[in-house]
Scaffold this motif. Structure first.
Motif, PDB file in Angstrom:
ATOM      1  N   LEU A 181     -16.181 -50.398   1.138  1.00 10.75           N
ATOM      2  CA  LEU A 181     -17.476 -49.718   1.074  1.00 10.75           C
ATOM      3  C   LEU A 181     -17.313 -48.204   0.958  1.00 10.75           C
ATOM      4  CD1 LEU A 181     -19.415 -51.836   3.719  1.00 10.75           C
ATOM      5  CD2 LEU A 181     -19.676 -51.906   1.223  1.00 10.75           C
ATOM      6  N   ALA A 182     -16.350 -47.641   1.673  1.00  8.85           N
ATOM      7  CA  ALA A 182     -16.099 -46.194   1.566  1.00  8.85           C
ATOM      8  C   ALA A 182     -15.652 -45.840   0.152  1.00  8.85           C
ATOM      9  CB  ALA A 182     -15.055 -45.760   2.588  1.00  8.85           C
ATOM     10  N   ALA A 183     -14.783 -46.646  -0.438  1.00 10.47           N
ATOM     11  CA  ALA A 183     -14.358 -46.397  -1.821  1.00 10.47           C
ATOM     12  C   ALA A 183     -15.551 -46.476  -2.763  1.00 10.47           C
ATOM     13  CB  ALA A 183     -13.279 -47.399  -2.230  1.00 10.47           C
ATOM     14  N   GLY A 184     -16.467 -47.400  -2.498  1.00 14.49           N
ATOM     15  CA  GLY A 184     -17.671 -47.513  -3.310  1.00 14.49           C
ATOM     16  C   GLY A 184     -18.568 -46.296  -3.194  1.00 14.49           C
ATOM     17  N   LEU A 185     -18.704 -45.774  -1.976  1.00 15.06           N
ATOM     18  CA  LEU A 185     -19.502 -44.557  -1.800  1.00 15.06           C
ATOM     19  C   LEU A 185     -18.912 -43.401  -2.597  1.00 15.06           C
ATOM     20  CD1 LEU A 185     -20.264 -44.525   2.039  1.00 15.06           C
ATOM     21  CD2 LEU A 185     -21.906 -44.796   0.169  1.00 15.06           C
TER      22      LEU A 185
END
Length: 147
Positions: free
Chosen positions: A112-116
């Motif tokens: 999710l952090a990579a997606g953000l």
């Protein structure tokens, strides 16, 4: 250039043990080694290597540390309790002290952090990673990933 690398630990065994104590499987050890070798080939060697305190992340970190010849440090903030946004903010603080940081953590937070940061969904499998140019913290730039 400032670089942030987000990595998921290698495949862990399942069983009756506590989640905190799940070790890497032989496949997970190989995933960690392959990921570290790919980082090395791409000249993505961190100056700071941080891993969650959970056994599988620590074992992944040890393998990455040996391949990249960078000391491994334990970061309790990577244990999976931070939200994706919290993880991004915490990563920013690490990049204030180092030029290149590799964080080894857990799903779903790492994906999710990579997606953000990239603006698109990342589904990290065991040992997967993504790298970002953090030179402009207001606009981190997606560089590449290994799946």
């Amino acid at each position: 250039m400032k670089i942030l690398i987000l990595m998921r630990h290698g495949q862990a065994s399942f069983g009756a043990m506590a989640d905190y104590d799940r070790p890497l499987t032989p496949a997970g050890q190989e995933q960690a080694r392959r990921a570290a070798q790919n980082l090395l080939r791409r000249n993505l060697r961190p100056t700071l290597l941080l891993a969650s305190p959970l056994l599988r992340a620590q074992q992944t970190g040890q393998i990455v540390s040996e391949v990249l010849q960078v000391p491994l440090h334990t970061a309790f903030d990577l244990d999976g309790r931070l939200s994706a946004q919290g993880l991004v903010q915490w990563a920013q603080a690490q990049l204030d002290t180092a030029d290149s940081v590799l964080l080894i953590g857990h799903n779903p937070n790492i994906s999710l952090a990579a997606g953000l940061l990239s603006g698109r969904y990342h589904s990290f499998g065991p040992g997967d990673w993504a790298a970002f140019d953090w030179t402009d913290p207001q606009h981190p730039k997606y560089l590449e990933e290994e799946k």
